[in-house]
Design a protein around this motif. Structure first.
Motif, PDB file in Angstrom:
ATOM      1  N   LEU A   1      -3.757   9.268  -1.189  1.00  0.00           N
ATOM      2  CA  LEU A   1      -3.531   7.833  -1.178  1.00  0.00           C
ATOM      3  C   LEU A   1      -3.678   7.263  -2.589  1.00  0.00           C
ATOM      4  O   LEU A   1      -4.387   7.805  -3.425  1.00  0.00           O
ATOM      5  CB  LEU A   1      -4.512   7.140  -0.229  1.00  0.00           C
ATOM      6  CG  LEU A   1      -4.425   7.557   1.241  1.00  0.00           C
ATOM      7  CD1 LEU A   1      -5.526   6.884   2.058  1.00  0.00           C
ATOM      8  CD2 LEU A   1      -3.058   7.224   1.826  1.00  0.00           C
ATOM      9  N   ALA A   2      -2.965   6.174  -2.824  1.00  0.00           N
ATOM     10  CA  ALA A   2      -3.093   5.465  -4.101  1.00  0.00           C
ATOM     11  C   ALA A   2      -4.172   4.395  -3.964  1.00  0.00           C
ATOM     12  O   ALA A   2      -4.539   4.001  -2.853  1.00  0.00           O
ATOM     13  CB  ALA A   2      -1.754   4.824  -4.468  1.00  0.00           C
ATOM     14  N   GLU A   3      -4.685   3.935  -5.091  1.00  0.00           N
ATOM     15  CA  GLU A   3      -5.660   2.849  -5.064  1.00  0.00           C
ATOM     16  C   GLU A   3      -5.124   1.689  -5.893  1.00  0.00           C
ATOM     17  O   GLU A   3      -4.823   1.837  -7.079  1.00  0.00           O
ATOM     18  CB  GLU A   3      -7.008   3.307  -5.599  1.00  0.00           C
ATOM     19  CG  GLU A   3      -8.086   2.250  -5.435  1.00  0.00           C
ATOM     20  CD  GLU A   3      -9.502   2.779  -5.648  1.00  0.00           C
ATOM     21  OE1 GLU A   3     -10.271   2.079  -6.333  1.00  0.00           O
ATOM     22  OE2 GLU A   3      -9.804   3.878  -5.136  1.00  0.00           O
TER      23      GLU A   3
ATOM     24  N   ALA B   1      -5.924  -2.485  -6.574  1.00  0.00           N
ATOM     25  CA  ALA B   1      -6.858  -3.613  -6.404  1.00  0.00           C
ATOM     26  C   ALA B   1      -8.054  -3.227  -5.537  1.00  0.00           C
ATOM     27  O   ALA B   1      -8.536  -4.025  -4.722  1.00  0.00           O
ATOM     28  CB  ALA B   1      -6.126  -4.808  -5.804  1.00  0.00           C
ATOM     29  N   GLY B   2      -8.515  -1.976  -5.702  1.00  0.00           N
ATOM     30  CA  GLY B   2      -9.682  -1.503  -4.957  1.00  0.00           C
ATOM     31  C   GLY B   2      -9.396  -1.100  -3.526  1.00  0.00           C
ATOM     32  O   GLY B   2     -10.321  -0.730  -2.799  1.00  0.00           O
ATOM     33  N   GLN B   3      -8.128  -1.143  -3.108  1.00  0.00           N
ATOM     34  CA  GLN B   3      -7.752  -0.793  -1.747  1.00  0.00           C
ATOM     35  C   GLN B   3      -6.925   0.495  -1.741  1.00  0.00           C
ATOM     36  O   GLN B   3      -6.112   0.720  -2.641  1.00  0.00           O
ATOM     37  CB  GLN B   3      -6.912  -1.908  -1.107  1.00  0.00           C
ATOM     38  CG  GLN B   3      -7.608  -3.247  -1.055  1.00  0.00           C
ATOM     39  CD  GLN B   3      -8.776  -3.233  -0.078  1.00  0.00           C
ATOM     40  OE1 GLN B   3      -8.701  -2.672   1.005  1.00  0.00           O
ATOM     41  NE2 GLN B   3      -9.862  -3.873  -0.475  1.00  0.00           N
ATOM     42  N   LYS B   4      -7.132   1.305  -0.729  1.00  0.00           N
ATOM     43  CA  LYS B   4      -6.324   2.522  -0.586  1.00  0.00           C
ATOM     44  C   LYS B   4      -5.046   2.199   0.187  1.00  0.00           C
ATOM     45  O   LYS B   4      -5.107   1.642   1.285  1.00  0.00           O
ATOM     46  CB  LYS B   4      -7.126   3.604   0.141  1.00  0.00           C
ATOM     47  CG  LYS B   4      -8.277   4.168  -0.681  1.00  0.00           C
ATOM     48  CD  LYS B   4      -9.003   5.269   0.066  1.00  0.00           C
ATOM     49  CE  LYS B   4     -10.129   5.850  -0.780  1.00  0.00           C
ATOM     50  NZ  LYS B   4     -10.856   6.932  -0.057  1.00  0.00           N
ATOM     51  N   ILE B   5      -3.922   2.536  -0.417  1.00  0.00           N
ATOM     52  CA  ILE B   5      -2.627   2.349   0.241  1.00  0.00           C
ATOM     53  C   ILE B   5      -1.795   3.613   0.010  1.00  0.00           C
ATOM     54  O   ILE B   5      -2.115   4.434  -0.848  1.00  0.00           O
ATOM     55  CB  ILE B   5      -1.868   1.112  -0.286  1.00  0.00           C
ATOM     56  CG1 ILE B   5      -1.544   1.260  -1.772  1.00  0.00           C
ATOM     57  CG2 ILE B   5      -2.675  -0.159  -0.032  1.00  0.00           C
ATOM     58  CD1 ILE B   5      -0.650   0.157  -2.317  1.00  0.00           C
ATOM     59  N   THR B   6      -0.737   3.760   0.777  1.00  0.00           N
ATOM     60  CA  THR B   6       0.102   4.947   0.640  1.00  0.00           C
ATOM     61  C   THR B   6       0.925   4.861  -0.650  1.00  0.00           C
ATOM     62  O   THR B   6       1.249   3.765  -1.124  1.00  0.00           O
ATOM     63  CB  THR B   6       1.054   5.098   1.837  1.00  0.00           C
ATOM     64  OG1 THR B   6       1.937   3.966   1.880  1.00  0.00           O
ATOM     65  CG2 THR B   6       0.278   5.211   3.142  1.00  0.00           C
ATOM     66  N   PRO B   7       1.278   6.004  -1.223  1.00  0.00           N
ATOM     67  CA  PRO B   7       2.113   5.989  -2.437  1.00  0.00           C
ATOM     68  C   PRO B   7       3.459   5.296  -2.220  1.00  0.00           C
ATOM     69  O   PRO B   7       3.979   4.665  -3.142  1.00  0.00           O
ATOM     70  CB  PRO B   7       2.301   7.485  -2.745  1.00  0.00           C
ATOM     71  CG  PRO B   7       1.119   8.154  -2.109  1.00  0.00           C
ATOM     72  CD  PRO B   7       0.832   7.359  -0.865  1.00  0.00           C
ATOM     73  N   GLN B   8       4.026   5.415  -1.000  1.00  0.00           N
ATOM     74  CA  GLN B   8       5.306   4.736  -0.733  1.00  0.00           C
ATOM     75  C   GLN B   8       5.154   3.227  -0.863  1.00  0.00           C
ATOM     76  O   GLN B   8       6.031   2.542  -1.398  1.00  0.00           O
ATOM     77  CB  GLN B   8       5.820   5.102   0.665  1.00  0.00           C
ATOM     78  CG  GLN B   8       6.129   6.576   0.838  1.00  0.00           C
ATOM     79  CD  GLN B   8       4.986   7.305   1.528  1.00  0.00           C
ATOM     80  OE1 GLN B   8       3.808   7.061   1.235  1.00  0.00           O
ATOM     81  NE2 GLN B   8       5.330   8.194   2.439  1.00  0.00           N
ATOM     82  N   ALA B   9       4.027   2.701  -0.352  1.00  0.00           N
ATOM     83  CA  ALA B   9       3.786   1.262  -0.456  1.00  0.00           C
ATOM     84  C   ALA B   9       3.612   0.850  -1.915  1.00  0.00           C
ATOM     85  O   ALA B   9       4.110  -0.195  -2.343  1.00  0.00           O
ATOM     86  CB  ALA B   9       2.547   0.883   0.362  1.00  0.00           C
ATOM     87  N   GLN B  10       2.925   1.666  -2.669  1.00  0.00           N
ATOM     88  CA  GLN B  10       2.731   1.355  -4.088  1.00  0.00           C
ATOM     89  C   GLN B  10       4.076   1.282  -4.818  1.00  0.00           C
ATOM     90  O   GLN B  10       4.249   0.495  -5.748  1.00  0.00           O
ATOM     91  CB  GLN B  10       1.838   2.417  -4.736  1.00  0.00           C
ATOM     92  CG  GLN B  10       1.473   2.107  -6.178  1.00  0.00           C
ATOM     93  CD  GLN B  10       0.662   3.217  -6.808  1.00  0.00           C
ATOM     94  OE1 GLN B  10       0.802   4.393  -6.444  1.00  0.00           O
ATOM     95  NE2 GLN B  10      -0.217   2.863  -7.737  1.00  0.00           N
TER      96      GLN B  10
END
Length: 339
Positions: free
Chosen positions: A122-124, A126-135
């Motif tokens: 997962l990517a990080e 703003a301090g939140q974990k999100i999926t790389p696709q979302a990033q």
């Protein structure tokens, strides 16, 4: 003045025909002429019938490549809506996206794919974990988060230039965290809030036999940079399609449904035939067809808000997603060139 005309010498002694004989001669000439015309008329009839039969065969072949619910009339007009329930059967030469995931209910497909993403790196932001696709997509796609108190976040209203990807990604991520109510739900929702979601549906169109419509080529701003494209309407007029965004034009609207999250996606797609496949989608030069898509998903809140510790002491989040009946639909428009 004498107006009598002397007949030509070779006719002076030629006996004239009786009246009845002259009439018979005229009839024989007319009959002979009509007989000479009959083969021409028959050839015209046969040619017309052959053309009609060829067009009928062509229509039947094209109709066999269309989805259930989509109609093609005798003039080449496409109308009707198809409802996507399951992924297409894999066709050689088609998209590898569904290889090994053939004829699977779309609900099961998305649950499997998104949970695989949540189980990956997962990517990080703003301090939140999100999926790389979302990033990759948060900074550029059209998002709308509608909270229960009536407040609405719209990514297109951000006063941050799109060139500043990091800042836009952070703004969208923080807005999603405020909307979702937990870190876990933010991570889970990020797994479906990206271009691959409508992309799977765009590739998931299937014909009446359930096979992938592998002859279609998706139109985008990238492959229309040096040409103008048009959709032909039922009245024969041509609509110039300016800047066809394709998947990049998808609008994601996220709202709450009691404790669950409801995601609606809407976008306009355009297609032409792949090179060498024109017989299955015959179009005039620079002409395309339109497909308007809508999709609706419900992400279960209790599961989204829960973080699970696995046996190897890793924290994991899971998505539990359902698709209402008729939740994914595609409406076709445009006119094919049958002549």
């Amino acid at each position: 003045m004498n107006h009598e005309t002397t007949p030509p010498p070779h006719l002076i002694n030629f006996p004239s025909l009786p009246e009845y004989a002259r009439g018979s001669a005229f009839k024989r000439t007319a009959f002979a002429n009509s007989k000479r015309q009959e083969p021409l008329q028959k050839r015209g009839v046969f040619a017309t019938k052959a053309n009609a039969d060829a067009k009928k065969t062509r229509l039947q072949r094209i109709r066999g490549t269309l989805p259930t619910g989509v109609n093609l009339d005798d003039n080449g007009n496409l109308t009707g809506t198809t409802y996507l329930i399951a992924t297409p059967k894999f066709l050689e030469g088609g998209s590898p996206a569904f290889e090994g995931l053939e004829d699977l209910a779309f609900q099961d497909y998305f649950n499997r794919v998104e949970n695989n993403a949540l189980n990956g790196n997962l990517a990080e932001v703003a301090g939140q974990k999100i999926t790389p696709q979302a990033q990759s997509d948060f900074f550029r796609l059209d998002y709308e988060f509608c909270d229960e108190d009536g407040s609405i976040f719209r990514s297109y209203d951000l006063d941050i230039p799109k060139e500043k990807q990091k800042q836009r990604n952070e703004a969208v991520t923080l807005a999603l965290r405020a909307f979702s109510g937990s870190d876990a739900a933010t991570t889970v929702l990020s797994a479906i809030l990206h271009q691959s979601t409508p992309g799977a549906i765009a590739r998931g169109l299937r014909n009446v036999d359930g096979f992938e419509m592998a002859h279609l080529r998706l139109i985008s701003a990238m492959n229309t940079k040096v040409r103008k494209v048009y959709v032909v309407k039922e009245d024969g007029s041509r609509e110039h399609i300016v800047n066809p965004l394709g998947l990049a034009g998808a609008r994601f609207k996220l709202s709450k449904q009691e404790n669950d999250f409801k995601l609606s996606i809407e976008w306009q797609m355009y297609y032409e035939a792949k090179l060498g496949q024109e017989e299955f989608l015959p179009l005039g030069e620079n002409e395309i067809i339109g497909v308007h898509c809508q999709a609706e998903f419900v992400v279960h809140g209790d599961t989204a808000h829960t973080t699970v510790t696995t046996d190897d002491d890793k924290e994991r989040n899971f998505m539990e997603l359902t698709i209402p009946d008729g939740g994914i639909q595609a409406t076709f428009s445009g006119r094919l060139k049958l002549d």
